[in-house]
Design a protein around this motif. Structure first.
Motif, PDB file in Angstrom:
ATOM      1  N   LEU A   1       3.999  -7.593  -7.792  1.00 53.26           N
ATOM      2  CA  LEU A   1       3.637  -7.722  -6.373  1.00 53.26           C
ATOM      3  C   LEU A   1       4.628  -6.975  -5.474  1.00 53.26           C
ATOM      4  O   LEU A   1       5.178  -7.545  -4.534  1.00 53.26           O
ATOM      5  CB  LEU A   1       3.603  -9.209  -5.976  1.00 53.26           C
ATOM      6  CG  LEU A   1       2.469 -10.053  -6.532  1.00 53.26           C
ATOM      7  CD1 LEU A   1       2.690 -11.531  -6.205  1.00 53.26           C
ATOM      8  CD2 LEU A   1       1.126  -9.593  -5.981  1.00 53.26           C
ATOM      9  N   PRO A   2       4.841  -5.690  -5.710  1.00 52.73           N
ATOM     10  CA  PRO A   2       5.859  -4.979  -4.929  1.00 52.73           C
ATOM     11  C   PRO A   2       5.539  -4.872  -3.452  1.00 52.73           C
ATOM     12  O   PRO A   2       6.393  -5.154  -2.594  1.00 52.73           O
ATOM     13  CB  PRO A   2       5.920  -3.594  -5.589  1.00 52.73           C
ATOM     14  CG  PRO A   2       4.560  -3.430  -6.223  1.00 52.73           C
ATOM     15  CD  PRO A   2       4.197  -4.802  -6.696  1.00 52.73           C
ATOM     16  N   THR A   3       4.313  -4.485  -3.116  1.00 56.54           N
ATOM     17  CA  THR A   3       3.955  -4.317  -1.705  1.00 56.54           C
ATOM     18  C   THR A   3       3.866  -5.659  -1.006  1.00 56.54           C
ATOM     19  O   THR A   3       4.397  -5.836   0.102  1.00 56.54           O
ATOM     20  CB  THR A   3       2.605  -3.580  -1.586  1.00 56.54           C
ATOM     21  OG1 THR A   3       2.644  -2.401  -2.385  1.00 56.54           O
ATOM     22  CG2 THR A   3       2.320  -3.194  -0.145  1.00 56.54           C
TER      23      THR A   3
ATOM     24  N   THR B   1       0.608   4.460  -5.204  1.00 57.30           N
ATOM     25  CA  THR B   1       0.749   5.711  -4.462  1.00 57.30           C
ATOM     26  C   THR B   1       1.188   5.422  -3.030  1.00 57.30           C
ATOM     27  O   THR B   1       1.169   4.275  -2.569  1.00 57.30           O
ATOM     28  CB  THR B   1      -0.584   6.456  -4.428  1.00 57.30           C
ATOM     29  OG1 THR B   1      -1.535   5.653  -3.690  1.00 57.30           O
ATOM     30  CG2 THR B   1      -1.117   6.715  -5.831  1.00 57.30           C
ATOM     31  N   ALA B   2       1.557   6.461  -2.320  1.00 56.68           N
ATOM     32  CA  ALA B   2       1.945   6.304  -0.924  1.00 56.68           C
ATOM     33  C   ALA B   2       0.807   5.718  -0.104  1.00 56.68           C
ATOM     34  O   ALA B   2       1.022   4.881   0.783  1.00 56.68           O
ATOM     35  CB  ALA B   2       2.374   7.658  -0.346  1.00 56.68           C
ATOM     36  N   GLU B   3      -0.418   6.127  -0.428  1.00 57.09           N
ATOM     37  CA  GLU B   3      -1.581   5.623   0.303  1.00 57.09           C
ATOM     38  C   GLU B   3      -1.789   4.139   0.028  1.00 57.09           C
ATOM     39  O   GLU B   3      -2.052   3.344   0.939  1.00 57.09           O
ATOM     40  CB  GLU B   3      -2.827   6.406  -0.086  1.00 57.09           C
ATOM     41  CG  GLU B   3      -4.088   5.943   0.637  1.00 57.09           C
ATOM     42  CD  GLU B   3      -5.326   6.696   0.205  1.00 57.09           C
ATOM     43  OE1 GLU B   3      -6.377   6.509   0.842  1.00 57.09           O
ATOM     44  OE2 GLU B   3      -5.253   7.463  -0.777  1.00 57.09           O
ATOM     45  N   VAL B   4      -1.670   3.731  -1.229  1.00 59.96           N
ATOM     46  CA  VAL B   4      -1.837   2.323  -1.594  1.00 59.96           C
ATOM     47  C   VAL B   4      -0.734   1.475  -0.964  1.00 59.96           C
ATOM     48  O   VAL B   4      -0.978   0.371  -0.474  1.00 59.96           O
ATOM     49  CB  VAL B   4      -1.836   2.170  -3.127  1.00 59.96           C
ATOM     50  CG1 VAL B   4      -1.755   0.696  -3.531  1.00 59.96           C
ATOM     51  CG2 VAL B   4      -3.093   2.797  -3.717  1.00 59.96           C
ATOM     52  N   TRP B   5       0.485   1.995  -0.960  1.00 59.64           N
ATOM     53  CA  TRP B   5       1.609   1.299  -0.321  1.00 59.64           C
ATOM     54  C   TRP B   5       1.321   1.065   1.155  1.00 59.64           C
ATOM     55  O   TRP B   5       1.485  -0.038   1.679  1.00 59.64           O
ATOM     56  CB  TRP B   5       2.882   2.109  -0.504  1.00 59.64           C
ATOM     57  CG  TRP B   5       4.076   1.589   0.234  1.00 59.64           C
ATOM     58  CD1 TRP B   5       4.543   2.019   1.440  1.00 59.64           C
ATOM     59  CD2 TRP B   5       4.940   0.521  -0.170  1.00 59.64           C
ATOM     60  NE1 TRP B   5       5.654   1.294   1.816  1.00 59.64           N
ATOM     61  CE2 TRP B   5       5.910   0.374   0.842  1.00 59.64           C
ATOM     62  CE3 TRP B   5       4.978  -0.314  -1.289  1.00 59.64           C
ATOM     63  CZ2 TRP B   5       6.929  -0.587   0.767  1.00 59.64           C
ATOM     64  CZ3 TRP B   5       5.992  -1.263  -1.361  1.00 59.64           C
ATOM     65  CH2 TRP B   5       6.946  -1.392  -0.341  1.00 59.64           C
ATOM     66  N   ARG B   6       0.882   2.104   1.826  1.00 58.19           N
ATOM     67  CA  ARG B   6       0.617   2.004   3.263  1.00 58.19           C
ATOM     68  C   ARG B   6      -0.521   1.030   3.546  1.00 58.19           C
ATOM     69  O   ARG B   6      -0.450   0.232   4.491  1.00 58.19           O
ATOM     70  CB  ARG B   6       0.274   3.390   3.814  1.00 58.19           C
ATOM     71  CG  ARG B   6       0.037   3.504   5.292  1.00 58.19           C
ATOM     72  CD  ARG B   6       1.237   3.087   6.102  1.00 58.19           C
ATOM     73  NE  ARG B   6       1.019   1.785   6.695  1.00 58.19           N
ATOM     74  CZ  ARG B   6       1.976   1.023   7.184  1.00 58.19           C
ATOM     75  NH1 ARG B   6       3.215   1.405   7.149  1.00 58.19           N
ATOM     76  NH2 ARG B   6       1.683  -0.145   7.702  1.00 58.19           N
ATOM     77  N   LYS B   7      -1.558   1.062   2.715  1.00 59.27           N
ATOM     78  CA  LYS B   7      -2.677   0.135   2.900  1.00 59.27           C
ATOM     79  C   LYS B   7      -2.239  -1.309   2.683  1.00 59.27           C
ATOM     80  O   LYS B   7      -2.714  -2.226   3.373  1.00 59.27           O
ATOM     81  CB  LYS B   7      -3.821   0.486   1.947  1.00 59.27           C
ATOM     82  CG  LYS B   7      -4.607   1.727   2.353  1.00 59.27           C
ATOM     83  CD  LYS B   7      -5.763   1.991   1.403  1.00 59.27           C
ATOM     84  CE  LYS B   7      -6.596   3.174   1.860  1.00 59.27           C
ATOM     85  NZ  LYS B   7      -7.721   3.469   0.934  1.00 59.27           N
ATOM     86  N   GLY B   8      -1.326  -1.517   1.739  1.00 58.90           N
ATOM     87  CA  GLY B   8      -0.828  -2.857   1.492  1.00 58.90           C
ATOM     88  C   GLY B   8      -0.083  -3.416   2.690  1.00 58.90           C
ATOM     89  O   GLY B   8      -0.279  -4.573   3.088  1.00 58.90           O
TER      90      GLY B   8
END
Length: 253
Positions: free
Chosen positions: A157-159, A108-115
């Motif tokens: 491992l995208p992020t 999600t956008a949130e998970v992406w940002r946290k990464g």
């Protein structure tokens, strides 16, 4: 084959080194390695128990604070406090990272940002925090931990891979911006380093056999191998290296 003998770097003695994510794994090996060179080792981590234990073991010239590096203000404060305690920071090791596997379709956008908040942002925040003291000292060395996954970019491992690619670009950008101040900025890209986390979560006999098929050197990469490369990049022995990406991957890439 005789046991290897490893280098001592006189230029690191009494320098203040700041290491993010230094309580365990590769980070703890960095802390130990710099301390063994006679440097003053400051480090931060979320794991207060492990951090305090390591600092207690090292004793003099070791400094630890619990810090959430995704909190930019807290990281800046920790850097300022470390400099007050041990002296101006002239070596920065941006080590902290999280390589949790992900399904890109479920990020999600949130998970992406946290990464990115843990794998990329702290490297920039810490670098800009130490810049004034390195400039005033007449120079310094910043080592940003990247990964061969910035090149290989595995699907799970995208992020992490995106962040490590950005680390490589950031290192070159800061190297060009701050070279006039004799501040060197390099990336250090490990291959598959066998840490307790890897042993617990991902290292299986089959996975290791598959890895060895792709490498020139068949020995395991250990945290000490990465620490020795960081010592070199931090020391005056590498004084004319900046904007580079030093790969330690047993010949995988």
């Amino acid at each position: 084959m005789a046991s290897p003998a490893f280098a001592t770097y006189p230029s690191l003695k009494d320098r203040t080194v700041f290491i993010t994510g230094g309580a365990s794994g590769i980070g703890a090996t960095f802390v130990q390695a710099f301390h063994d060179q006679g440097a003053k080792a400051a480090f931060v981590d979320l794991d207060e128990t492990a951090g305090q234990a390591l600092a207690g073991k090292l004793g003099q010239n070791a400094w630890f604070r619990r810090c959430d590096v995704t909190d930019a203000e807290a990281l800046q404060v920790a850097i300022d406090e470390a400099a007050k305690a041990l002296g101006p920071i002239t070596v920065l090791i941006n080590n902290v990272a999280n390589d949790t596997r992900q399904d890109p379709a479920k990020v999600t956008a949130e998970v992406w940002r946290k990464g990115l908040a843990v794998n990329l942002d702290p490297a920039f925040i810490a670098s800009t925090a130490v810049y004034p003291m390195m400039k005033a000292a007449g120079g310094g060395s910043i080592v940003n931990l990247s990964s061969i996954n910035a090149i290989l970019a595995p699907g799970e491992l995208p992020t992490y891979s995106a962040a490590k690619g950005a680390i490589n670009a950031l290192s070159k950008s800061l190297a060009r911006a701050w070279g006039v101040d004799r501040i060197r900025v390099n990336a250090l890209s490990p291959g598959w380093v066998i840490t307790p986390r890897q042993l617990e979560l991902w290292l299986t006999p089959q996975a290791e056999a598959d890895w060895e098929k792709l490498t020139a050197l068949k020995d395991r990469i250990l945290p000490e191998d990465i620490a020795r490369a960081a010592l070199f990049l931090a020391s005056d022995d590498s004084r004319m290296m900046t904007g580079q990406n030093l790969i330690v991957d047993a010949g995988r890439t």
